[in-house]
Design an enzyme around this catalytic site. Structure first.
Site, PDB file in Angstrom:
ATOM      1  CB  CYS A 178     104.023  32.677  19.715  1.00  0.00           C
ATOM      2  SG  CYS A 178     103.145  32.976  18.155  1.00  0.00           S
ATOM      3  CG  ASP A 179     105.198  36.289  24.046  1.00  0.00           C
ATOM      4  OD1 ASP A 179     104.053  35.780  24.025  1.00  0.00           O
ATOM      5  OD2 ASP A 179     105.395  37.511  24.109  1.00  0.00           O
ATOM      6  CG  LEU A 180     106.400  31.659  28.089  1.00  0.00           C
ATOM      7  CD1 LEU A 180     106.965  31.849  29.490  1.00  0.00           C
ATOM      8  CD2 LEU A 180     106.196  30.200  27.779  1.00  0.00           C
ATOM      9  N   GLY A 223     101.438  33.614  23.917  1.00  0.00           N
ATOM     10  CA  GLY A 223     100.802  33.152  22.684  1.00  0.00           C
ATOM     11  C   GLY A 223     100.756  34.190  21.589  1.00  0.00           C
ATOM     12  CB  ILE A 224     101.070  37.680  21.273  1.00  0.00           C
ATOM     13  CG1 ILE A 224     101.927  38.145  22.454  1.00  0.00           C
ATOM     14  CG2 ILE A 224      99.596  37.593  21.666  1.00  0.00           C
ATOM     15  CD1 ILE A 224     101.586  39.527  22.970  1.00  0.00           C
TER      16      ILE A 224
END
Length: 139
Positions: free
Chosen positions: A18-20, A22-23
């Site tokens: 996940c990226d920053l 949250g996905i």
């Protein structure tokens, strides 16, 4: 697209994918698709190790991805695929669905081909395996 799939592979999203926001990062979906294709090939008797030892080098020539719904950490999901052979191409129609609600997350068309003796060529071993899958699907 015909919804008769040839194979399904379940996964769960890991935190580090996940990226920053949250996905799941967009590039990670390609990993999911590739892993599902490799598992599918293994399930129909196509080992990449054996194919390469025969001098056949399959590779992705084109990837078309349409993102629909984002996956998040710990989401369970399934990659479903259907395969076709057309000329020198082996085409994988792959869709990702979140579980348990079966919400579509991604639709893709992955076009692959192969190189034999340094030239684009049709690999009979791959075509025969795909033909068996298509035959089974059409029963």
């Amino acid at each position: 697209m015909n919804q008769n799939y040839d194979f399904e592979q379940e996964f769960i999203v890991r935190d580090y994918e996940c990226d920053l926001q949250g996905i799941v990062n967009n590039s990670v979906y390609l990993n999911y698709l590739e892993h599902a294709r490799h598992e599918f090939c293994r399930s129909i008797g196509l080992s990449f190790e054996n194919i390469i030892h025969k001098g056949i080098y399959p590779f992705v020539a084109r990837a078309e991805l349409s993102y629909k719904t984002s996956l998040k950490s710990c989401d369970k999901f399934v990659v479903k695929l259907r395969v076709e052979h057309s000329g020198i191409k082996y085409i994988f129609y792959q869709d990702i669905f979140r579980l348990p609600d079966n919400k579509i997350c991604l639709k893709s068309v992955i076009t692959t081909t192969s190189v034999i003796n340094g030239k684009l060529a049709v690999a009979d071993v791959i075509v025969k395996a795909i033909e068996k899958v298509v035959e089974q699907r059409n029963k």
